[in-house]
Design a protein around this motif. Structure first.
Motif, PDB file in Angstrom:
ATOM      1  N   HIS A  40       0.848  -1.198   0.000  1.00 35.47           N
ATOM      2  CA  HIS A  40       0.000   0.000   0.000  1.00 35.47           C
ATOM      3  C   HIS A  40       0.880   1.242   0.000  1.00 35.47           C
ATOM      4  O   HIS A  40       1.337   1.700   1.041  1.00 35.47           O
ATOM      5  CB  HIS A  40      -0.909  -0.032   1.234  1.00 35.47           C
ATOM      6  N   ASN A 210      -8.764  -2.063   3.763  1.00 34.86           N
ATOM      7  CA  ASN A 210      -7.772  -1.114   4.269  1.00 34.86           C
ATOM      8  C   ASN A 210      -8.259  -0.346   5.502  1.00 34.86           C
ATOM      9  O   ASN A 210      -9.449  -0.104   5.664  1.00 34.86           O
ATOM     10  CB  ASN A 210      -7.395  -0.105   3.186  1.00 34.86           C
ATOM     11  N   GLU A 234      -5.981  -4.492   6.989  1.00 35.78           N
ATOM     12  CA  GLU A 234      -4.775  -3.806   7.461  1.00 35.78           C
ATOM     13  C   GLU A 234      -4.791  -3.739   8.983  1.00 35.78           C
ATOM     14  O   GLU A 234      -5.493  -2.923   9.581  1.00 35.78           O
ATOM     15  CB  GLU A 234      -4.683  -2.399   6.861  1.00 35.78           C
TER      16      GLU A 234
END
Length: 463
Positions: A40, A210, A234
């Motif tokens: 990312h 995310n 995440e």
């Protein structure tokens, strides 16, 4: 590294820390080895503050083996230009362009705009691969961050962002999905769109939810309980730009707590467990983050995944991660970890470090946990602008901390000593995971980022 870092006050410490944790060259068994990387990262293809070459060089030169440039709703395979010099959003700063010309002269392509200003071409994934990839040493992964927003049943806006890997392209869904869907539905529909494109292109893919706490608890554990096909989220990201609000549970409802709530439900239902990944979400390379304070966030060398795979290829990395054979690291990483599914025993080791005492914690959830929340709290960030308070107001369910995410065993070493420990699942444990804690303060200081260096194994079930 040649790239200029004027104003980047934490760069030296970050680079030193990253270089100190180069992936091991061999794993103990099976001919596999550890590979270090993250998925990312942003560049001038969207809202990052570096050319792709500069971003990749940052990571490759500090020992990363794989990297995903995951710009927002775009795959870097077309023609894109950015204006050089001046002020304003999306404009390349002159000093960054000068560094780019110095370090990558063969990459520089410029155009003159109608108004006489200078534009620079941002190079594609294909060109980056030719410049940086080296078999067995460094891999550039196809990556995109699907960025959406929606209005949930609470009537306020939620940001829902998802990374996907190894699929070169962007589903039309991310450009046209609108804002009328629950968060859970948005996640599920996004996964379907990515899977359809992966099937069309004949690719294996990996889908990651995310930063669930960015900007302000936008995704709740219940949203991933409702989407058991989502296997990754995440666990460690750059943190939130907002300060903590009032009414939070004692642990701040950190991502550790989020993770255990999801897995408590999944383990009880016999569904695949949720695995965590570590990412930087890098935006600011040549200074601290361009986002609002408080705290430093969205900078390189913050968090990574340590994957044990048979080869440095996209398919091999995805297979290993689907099997849970990887750790998440923020400033510290395990020397080794293994799980014996037959006995239900998780074993973990970490090297010693001068002047520090490192600790291994084993965390479990009990079979008899209650699915009913203990309470529901209403929170809002105290430093949000007055006209944004309603937008960021949230209600969060708090679950029993005595049954979900319980520290069942702690083993600490002496000063400078290595630590090895193991834990065997008790009959009333649903799963076990481990956390390594090293008492050093990370350069990243944003809310919801770990306050000390931490590494995590994945959660494991008895066979």
């Amino acid at each position: 590294m040649n790239t200029t870092r004027r104003g980047f006050i934490t760069a030296a410490a970050l680079a030193a820390a990253a270089g100190a944790h180069r992936a091991a060259t061999a794993a103990p068994t099976g001919g596999k080895r550890f590979y270090k990387g993250q998925f990312h990262t942003h560049t001038y293809w969207s809202d990052g503050s570096a050319f792709p070459e500069q971003a990749i060089q940052f990571y490759r030169e500090t020992g990363y083996n794989f990297l995903g440039l995951s710009d927002h709703n775009v795959y870097a395979d077309t023609h894109r230009v950015k204006k050089v010099g001046g002020k304003g959003k999306g404009i390349v700063k002159q000093e960054i362009f000068d560094a780019y010309k110095r370090d990558f002269p063969t990459s520089v392509q410029t155009e003159t705009a109608a108004d006489g200003s200078l534009n620079v071409v941002v190079q594609t994934y294909a060109k980056m691969r030719k410049l940086f990839e080296k078999p067995g040493e460094f891999l550039l992964l196809d990556a995109v961050e699907g960025t959406t927003r929606t209005y949930d049943e609470d009537g306020v806006e939620h940001q829902v962002h998802m990374n996907y890997l190894n699929v070169p392209g962007v589903p039309e869904f991310f450009r046209s999905c609108g804002t009328k869907a629950s968060v859970a539905q948005r996640i599920g529909d996004s996964l379907k769109a990515v899977e359809a494109m992966a099937k069309e292109k004949g690719r294996e893919t990996m889908f990651i939810l995310n930063h669930p706490i960015w900007r302000w608890y936008d995704v709740r554990p219940e949203d991933l309980v409702a989407n058991p096909k989502v296997r990754f989220f995440e666990l460690c990201n750059g943190g939130s730009p907002y300060a903590p609000g009032k009414g939070l549970p004692s642990d701040g409802f950190a991502t550790d707590r989020f993770w255990d709530v999801v897995n408590a439900f999944r383990a009880r239902r016999g569904e695949p467990l949720l695995y965590g990944v570590g990412n930087d979400d890098t935006h600011g390379y040549f200074g601290t983050s361009s986002f609002s304070p408080p705290g430093i966030h969205c900078i390189p060398y913050n968090a990574w995944s340590l994957v044990r795979a048979e080869a440095l290829t996209a398919d091999a990395l995805i297979r290993a991660m689907n099997a849970g054979d990887f750790a998440v690291c923020e400033g510290v990483q395990p020397e080794d970890f293994s799980f014996d599914a037959a006995s239900g025993t998780l074993s973990v080791s970490v090297a010693g470090k001068k002047n520090l005492c490192r600790t291994i914690q084993f965390i479990v959830t009990k079979r008899d946990f209650s699915e009913k929340p203990v309470k529901t709290v209403s929170i809002e960030p105290p430093d949000a602008p007055a006209d944004k308070q309603k937008i960021y107001a949230r209600k969060i369910n708090v679950y029993d901390q005595k049954k979900i995410g319980v520290v069942a065993k702690t083993v600490s070493g002496g000063i400078g000593e290595a630590v090895s420990a193991s834990y065997t699942l008790a009959p009333d444990d649903l799963y076990v995971r481990a956390r390594i804690v090293s008492p050093e303060r990370p350069p990243v200081t944003a809310f919801q980022h770990p306050k000390v260096h931490v590494a995590w194994t994945q959660p494991y079930l008895r066979a």
